[in-house]
Design a protein around this motif. Structure first.
Motif, PDB file in Angstrom:
ATOM      1  N   SER A  17       0.832  -1.203   0.000  1.00 35.19           N
ATOM      2  CA  SER A  17       0.000   0.000   0.000  1.00 35.19           C
ATOM      3  C   SER A  17       0.862   1.247   0.000  1.00 35.19           C
ATOM      4  O   SER A  17       1.998   1.246   0.494  1.00 35.19           O
ATOM      5  CB  SER A  17      -0.895   0.024   1.249  1.00 35.19           C
ATOM      6  OG  SER A  17      -1.777  -1.062   1.277  1.00 35.19           O
ATOM      7  N   LEU A  18       0.288   2.303  -0.545  1.00 33.54           N
ATOM      8  CA  LEU A  18       0.874   3.639  -0.481  1.00 33.54           C
ATOM      9  C   LEU A  18      -0.263   4.642  -0.331  1.00 33.54           C
ATOM     10  O   LEU A  18      -1.384   4.395  -0.797  1.00 33.54           O
ATOM     11  CB  LEU A  18       1.667   3.979  -1.752  1.00 33.54           C
ATOM     12  CG  LEU A  18       3.071   3.403  -1.922  1.00 33.54           C
ATOM     13  CD1 LEU A  18       3.602   3.764  -3.299  1.00 33.54           C
ATOM     14  CD2 LEU A  18       4.003   3.889  -0.837  1.00 33.54           C
ATOM     15  N   ARG A  19       0.048   5.773   0.274  1.00 34.30           N
ATOM     16  CA  ARG A  19      -0.904   6.867   0.363  1.00 34.30           C
ATOM     17  C   ARG A  19      -0.292   8.103  -0.255  1.00 34.30           C
ATOM     18  O   ARG A  19       0.713   8.613   0.250  1.00 34.30           O
ATOM     19  CB  ARG A  19      -1.283   7.137   1.808  1.00 34.30           C
ATOM     20  CG  ARG A  19      -2.416   8.147   1.970  1.00 34.30           C
ATOM     21  CD  ARG A  19      -2.473   8.636   3.390  1.00 34.30           C
ATOM     22  NE  ARG A  19      -3.745   9.252   3.735  1.00 34.30           N
ATOM     23  CZ  ARG A  19      -3.906  10.097   4.755  1.00 34.30           C
ATOM     24  NH1 ARG A  19      -2.883  10.384   5.546  1.00 34.30           N
ATOM     25  NH2 ARG A  19      -5.100  10.609   5.007  1.00 34.30           N
ATOM     26  N   LEU A  20      -0.880   8.556  -1.328  1.00 35.43           N
ATOM     27  CA  LEU A  20      -0.439   9.789  -1.965  1.00 35.43           C
ATOM     28  C   LEU A  20      -1.189  10.970  -1.371  1.00 35.43           C
ATOM     29  O   LEU A  20      -2.363  10.860  -1.025  1.00 35.43           O
ATOM     30  CB  LEU A  20      -0.686   9.729  -3.470  1.00 35.43           C
ATOM     31  CG  LEU A  20      -0.074   8.557  -4.229  1.00 35.43           C
ATOM     32  CD1 LEU A  20      -0.329   8.710  -5.719  1.00 35.43           C
ATOM     33  CD2 LEU A  20       1.403   8.406  -3.946  1.00 35.43           C
ATOM     34  N   SER A  21      -0.482  12.087  -1.281  1.00 31.37           N
ATOM     35  CA  SER A  21      -1.086  13.335  -0.837  1.00 31.37           C
ATOM     36  C   SER A  21      -0.863  14.396  -1.890  1.00 31.37           C
ATOM     37  O   SER A  21       0.132  14.372  -2.619  1.00 31.37           O
ATOM     38  CB  SER A  21      -0.467  13.798   0.484  1.00 31.37           C
ATOM     39  OG  SER A  21      -0.677  12.856   1.513  1.00 31.37           O
ATOM     40  N   CYS A  22      -1.783  15.322  -1.945  1.00 35.20           N
ATOM     41  CA  CYS A  22      -1.657  16.461  -2.852  1.00 35.20           C
ATOM     42  C   CYS A  22      -2.055  17.701  -2.074  1.00 35.20           C
ATOM     43  O   CYS A  22      -3.228  17.854  -1.707  1.00 35.20           O
ATOM     44  CB  CYS A  22      -2.534  16.269  -4.076  1.00 35.20           C
ATOM     45  SG  CYS A  22      -2.608  17.700  -5.176  1.00 35.20           S
ATOM     46  N   ILE A  70     -10.113   7.688  -2.910  1.00 33.32           N
ATOM     47  CA  ILE A  70      -9.805   9.112  -2.910  1.00 33.32           C
ATOM     48  C   ILE A  70     -10.571   9.779  -1.771  1.00 33.32           C
ATOM     49  O   ILE A  70     -11.723   9.432  -1.492  1.00 33.32           O
ATOM     50  CB  ILE A  70     -10.139   9.758  -4.272  1.00 33.32           C
ATOM     51  CG1 ILE A  70      -9.626  11.198  -4.330  1.00 33.32           C
ATOM     52  CG2 ILE A  70     -11.628   9.671  -4.579  1.00 33.32           C
ATOM     53  CD1 ILE A  70      -9.728  11.821  -5.724  1.00 33.32           C
ATOM     54  N   SER A  71      -9.908  10.728  -1.119  1.00 32.13           N
ATOM     55  CA  SER A  71     -10.553  11.485  -0.054  1.00 32.13           C
ATOM     56  C   SER A  71      -9.933  12.879  -0.012  1.00 32.13           C
ATOM     57  O   SER A  71      -8.930  13.136  -0.673  1.00 32.13           O
ATOM     58  CB  SER A  71     -10.386  10.791   1.299  1.00 32.13           C
ATOM     59  OG  SER A  71      -9.010  10.694   1.652  1.00 32.13           O
ATOM     60  N   LEU A  81      -4.900   9.881  -1.999  1.00 29.57           N
ATOM     61  CA  LEU A  81      -5.224   8.670  -2.746  1.00 29.57           C
ATOM     62  C   LEU A  81      -4.612   7.501  -1.979  1.00 29.57           C
ATOM     63  O   LEU A  81      -3.393   7.328  -1.969  1.00 29.57           O
ATOM     64  CB  LEU A  81      -4.684   8.722  -4.170  1.00 29.57           C
ATOM     65  CG  LEU A  81      -5.103   7.541  -5.048  1.00 29.57           C
ATOM     66  CD1 LEU A  81      -6.613   7.593  -5.336  1.00 29.57           C
ATOM     67  CD2 LEU A  81      -4.326   7.528  -6.366  1.00 29.57           C
ATOM     68  N   GLN A  82      -5.466   6.757  -1.314  1.00 29.18           N
ATOM     69  CA  GLN A  82      -5.024   5.554  -0.612  1.00 29.18           C
ATOM     70  C   GLN A  82      -5.030   4.399  -1.596  1.00 29.18           C
ATOM     71  O   GLN A  82      -6.074   4.081  -2.183  1.00 29.18           O
ATOM     72  CB  GLN A  82      -5.953   5.246   0.571  1.00 29.18           C
ATOM     73  CG  GLN A  82      -5.594   3.984   1.322  1.00 29.18           C
ATOM     74  CD  GLN A  82      -4.266   4.078   2.047  1.00 29.18           C
ATOM     75  OE1 GLN A  82      -3.982   5.088   2.686  1.00 29.18           O
ATOM     76  NE2 GLN A  82      -3.460   3.044   1.937  1.00 29.18           N
TER      77      GLN A  82
END
Length: 125
Positions: A17-22, A70-71, A81-82
């Motif tokens: 797993s990865l969690r992207l942030s923007c 997406i959250s 984006l999880q």
């Protein structure tokens, strides 16, 4: 103008797993729907997921449905984006983008006015 900066990419094994942030700055973040797109080497940029300005509606591509979520947190001007159960075919540069539109237009990269610089996600088999 809206400035977007992605983070959280990296190298992960298949199944991980990865969690992207923007992080957004500039104009009022909560006015914009946000999308995630990705582009693999030699391929066109494709839609991954989008979230309405209020966070109460989302879209996801069939290829990621059930694995990616997406959250957004409008108080932090950030969209996430999880990504779970990652596969080698998820390897790509991931971009976040902002649009004032919603509905069918949220699926099309041409609808987005502002883009981040991208973050690399590599999934090893």
């Amino acid at each position: 103008q809206v400035q977007l900066v992605e983070s959280g990419g990296g190298l992960v094994q298949a199944g991980g797993s990865l969690r992207l942030s923007c992080a957004a700055s500039g104009r009022t973040f909560s006015n914009y729907a946000m999308g995630w797109f990705r582009q693999a080497p030699g391929k066109e940029r494709e839609f991954v997921a989008a979230i309405r300005w209020s966070g109460d509606n989302t879209y996801a591509a069939d290829s990621v449905k059930g694995r990616f979520t997406i959250s957004r947190d409008n108080a932090k001007n950030t969209v996430y984006l999880q990504m779970n159960s990652l596969k080698p075919e998820d390897t790509a540069v991931y971009y976040c983008a902002a649009t004032l539109g919603w509905g069918a237009s949220a699926w099309y990269l041409g609808s987005y006015d502002y883009w981040g610089q991208g973050t690399q996600v590599t999934v090893s088999s």
